[in-house]
Design an enzyme around this catalytic site. Structure first.
Site, short mmCIF file in Angstrom:
data_model
loop_
_atom_site.label_atom_id
_atom_site.label_comp_id
_atom_site.label_asym_id
_atom_site.label_seq_id
_atom_site.Cartn_x
_atom_site.Cartn_y
_atom_site.Cartn_z
CB THR A 159 91.25 37.84 -59.16
OG1 THR A 159 90.21 37.59 -60.11
CG2 THR A 159 90.68 37.78 -57.75
CD GLU A 178 92.96 47.95 -55.28
OE1 GLU A 178 92.11 48.35 -56.09
OE2 GLU A 178 93.20 48.48 -54.19
CG LEU A 203 84.02 47.00 -52.22
CD1 LEU A 203 82.67 47.71 -52.25
CD2 LEU A 203 84.76 47.24 -53.55
C1 LIG Z 1 96.24 41.47 -48.13
C2 LIG Z 1 94.95 41.91 -48.73
C3 LIG Z 1 94.55 43.25 -48.60
C4 LIG Z 1 93.30 43.65 -49.10
N1 LIG Z 1 92.90 44.98 -48.89
C5 LIG Z 1 91.60 45.31 -49.19
C6 LIG Z 1 91.09 46.61 -48.82
O1 LIG Z 1 91.82 47.47 -48.30
N2 LIG Z 1 89.78 46.87 -49.03
C7 LIG Z 1 88.92 45.95 -49.60
O2 LIG Z 1 87.73 46.25 -49.76
N3 LIG Z 1 89.39 44.72 -49.99
C8 LIG Z 1 90.70 44.39 -49.79
N4 LIG Z 1 91.17 43.13 -50.14
C9 LIG Z 1 90.24 42.14 -50.70
C10 LIG Z 1 90.46 41.83 -52.17
O3 LIG Z 1 90.08 42.92 -52.97
C11 LIG Z 1 89.68 40.55 -52.51
O4 LIG Z 1 90.38 39.49 -51.86
C12 LIG Z 1 89.59 40.30 -54.00
O5 LIG Z 1 88.67 41.18 -54.58
C13 LIG Z 1 89.17 38.85 -54.34
O6 LIG Z 1 88.05 38.49 -53.63
P1 LIG Z 1 88.02 37.09 -52.82
O7 LIG Z 1 89.26 36.99 -52.02
O8 LIG Z 1 86.72 37.01 -52.12
O9 LIG Z 1 88.11 35.99 -53.95
P2 LIG Z 1 86.87 35.34 -54.75
O10 LIG Z 1 86.02 36.43 -55.32
O11 LIG Z 1 86.22 34.32 -53.88
O12 LIG Z 1 87.64 34.61 -55.95
C14 LIG Z 1 88.25 33.32 -55.78
C15 LIG Z 1 88.75 32.84 -57.13
O13 LIG Z 1 87.66 32.70 -58.03
C16 LIG Z 1 87.91 33.43 -59.21
N5 LIG Z 1 86.65 33.94 -59.75
C17 LIG Z 1 85.73 34.72 -59.12
N6 LIG Z 1 84.71 34.99 -59.93
C18 LIG Z 1 84.98 34.40 -61.13
C19 LIG Z 1 84.31 34.31 -62.37
N7 LIG Z 1 83.14 34.92 -62.59
N8 LIG Z 1 84.88 33.61 -63.36
C20 LIG Z 1 86.08 33.00 -63.18
N9 LIG Z 1 86.76 33.04 -62.02
C21 LIG Z 1 86.21 33.74 -61.00
C22 LIG Z 1 88.84 34.53 -58.80
O14 LIG Z 1 89.56 35.06 -59.91
C23 LIG Z 1 89.72 33.81 -57.80
O15 LIG Z 1 90.72 33.09 -58.48
C24 LIG Z 1 92.46 42.73 -49.75
C25 LIG Z 1 92.90 41.40 -49.93
C26 LIG Z 1 94.13 41.00 -49.44
C27 LIG Z 1 94.57 39.57 -49.64
#
Ligand SMILES: Cc1cc2nc3c(=O)[nH]c(=O)nc-3n(C[C@H](O)[C@H](O)[C@H](O)COP(=O)(O)OP(=O)(O)OC[C@H]3O[C@@H](n4cnc5c(N)ncnc54)[C@H](O)[C@@H]3O)c2cc1C
Length: 394
Positions: A375, A373, A133
């Site tokens: 944040t 899953e 995703l």
């Molecule tokens: C080890 C690992 C395994 C994973 N496995 C999977 C998997 O199997 N499949 C899959 O699809 N994904 C997977 N993920 C991805 C994970 O779901 C995403 O990293 C997560 O959804 C956060 O997205 P991002 O890292 O892009 O952070 P961002 O969306 O860029 O967020 C960065 C920061 O901004 C904050 N933020 C974002 N929007 C807002 C808002 N509107 N208001 C206030 N704060 C906000 C967030 O809370 C966070 O603190 C995995 C991640 C990791 C680290």
């Protein structure tokens, strides 16, 4: 008292639920933990344990038995994830992805042929799945995804990049989410659909990601789709809209709310043992008020997390669980587990930073669990919208 069970939550469990917990606990203690540190150091996952996890019913525990699942209730499933994560968040992630993010969408959105083909294989661990995703620029806001599926004869052509995908490089099948035109909704309108992409498809590569200092004993990959053709029957026919992947995430987050308790218990029990035996100045540090206050706070939060998870499980089995409740339980239990891990690390002093003890491993893992899953912030916003009626996401 069964470990840190201060409010006798054990009494709320059935004999079958307790039996599942004990069986998985024994497996984790005897077969997983002896090599956990080596895998964490090497950044590898013990794939040789896959048949054992399958035999224990860890793949699709709540999937009906006619499709090869274990047909367990949600509390038993939760206790299973608790025990797996007591071992390591990477172990729990391996099983969570397979069950909640691969078997669940196939069961819920798949055709009868897809279900009959994939679910028994996934349950037996003969096939491993992953869930694609997240993209490099779309994590918290997956609705903005760039991955596209375009109709091409009797199939689809997929283009896009997914990142941070657990089990990506070893998966036999990917549940991939992509945007497709939705002619029924109007010209130029798109919707999100789920597709099954087998590992051997041309134009599909899955490079391993390196450099993680969290969830090291777990495989994390990119998925790159370059004009990757799949037949039309690989579309998950009942999927449609962002709500489809979000429904899968609700299932996985439910398991995580329980899993985090396992990591917290491992840290608390380690810190309690250590504090009783570590003498500084005149007595064991457990005899100092400041250390007791830390241990008590850990136990309070574990107790609250246990009660939340248990109630959530009963609501789920009664068909009354709301996704906002799952957000609250995931947000609370993981952020508290992380705080507990950090406090345990502190109680262990310098020893707390070595992998001779499991605490720093759990602490680093929980940084991921707090982010993936949904944040902590995103769950807070979800609950905020629920109670105020006002969305604050954008
Ligand atoms: C080890 C690992 C395994 C994973 N496995 C999977 C998997 O199997 N499949 C899959 O699809 N994904 C997977 N993920 C991805 C994970 O779901 C995403 O990293 C997560 O959804 C956060 O997205 P991002 O890292 O892009 O952070 P961002 O969306 O860029 O967020 C960065 C920061 O901004 C904050 N933020 C974002 N929007 C807002 C808002 N509107 N208001 C206030 N704060 C906000 C967030 O809370 C966070 O603190 C995995 C991640 C990791 C680290």
């Amino acid at each position: 008292m069964a470990d840190a069970d201060y409010f006798a939550v054990d009494d709320l469990l059935t004999e079958d639920e307790r039996a599942v917990r004990e069986t998985v606990r024994r497996f984790v203690d005897e077969e997983y933990l002896p090599t956990a540190r080596e895998h964490f150091r090497a950044g590898t996952f013990p794939t040789e344990l896959t048949p054992r996890l399958a035999a224990l019913g860890c793949f699709g525990p709540t999937v009906p038995t006619e499709y090869g699942g274990a047909g367990l209730n949600s509390i038993a499933y939760g206790l299973m994830t608790q025990e797996l994560e007591r071992g390591d968040s990477g172990l729990r992630s391996f099983a969570s992805v397979q069950s909640s993010l691969v078997m669940y969408p196939i069961l819920t959105f798949g055709s009868e042929t897809q279900k009959r083909f994939w679910l028994p294989r996934l349950a037996r661990g003969e096939a491993i799945g992953c869930f694609g995703l997240t993209e490099p620029d779309f994590g918290s806001n997956p609705g903005g995804m760039l991955t596209r599926a375009r109709r091409d004869g009797d199939g689809f052509v997929l283009n896009g990049t997914k990142r941070w995908i657990t089990n990506g490089s070893i998966a036999d099948v990917t549940v991939l989410w992509a945007k497709v035109p939705d002619p029924e909704a109007g010209a130029g309108v798109e919707t999100i659909r789920g597709f099954l992409v087998e590992k051997e498809r041309a134009g599909f590569s899955r490079p391993l990601m390196h450099g993680k200092w969290s969830l090291r004993a777990s495989i994390t990959s990119e998925l790159i789709l370059e004009d990757c053709w799949i037949p039309a029957e690989n579309l998950l026919p009942k999927s449609g809209g962002l709500k489809s992947p979000l429904l899968c995430l609700t299932q996985a987050r439910y398991g995580i709310a329980w899993g985090a308790i396992g990591a917290a218990l491992a840290c608390y029990e380690c810190a309690l043992d250590y504090a009783r035996s570590r003498t500084v100045f005149s007595r064991p540090i457990a005899g100092y008020q400041l250390v007791q206050a830390k241990l008590v706070q850990m136990l309070v939060e574990i107790t609250k997390a246990q009660l939340l998870a248990w109630r959530l499980g009963r609501l789920k089995d009664e068909g009354r669980m709301r996704h906002e409740q799952v957000s609250l339980a995931k947000m609370n239990n993981v952020s508290q587990a992380l705080a507990i891990a950090r406090t345990a690390r502190d109680i262990l002093g310098a020893n707390g930073i070595t992998d001779e003890y499991p605490v720093i491993r759990h602490m680093m893992n929980l940084e991921t669990v707090n982010t993936y899953e949904g944040t902590e912030d995103i769950h807070r916003l979800t609950i905020g919208r629920d109670i105020t009626g006002l969305g604050a996401f954008e």
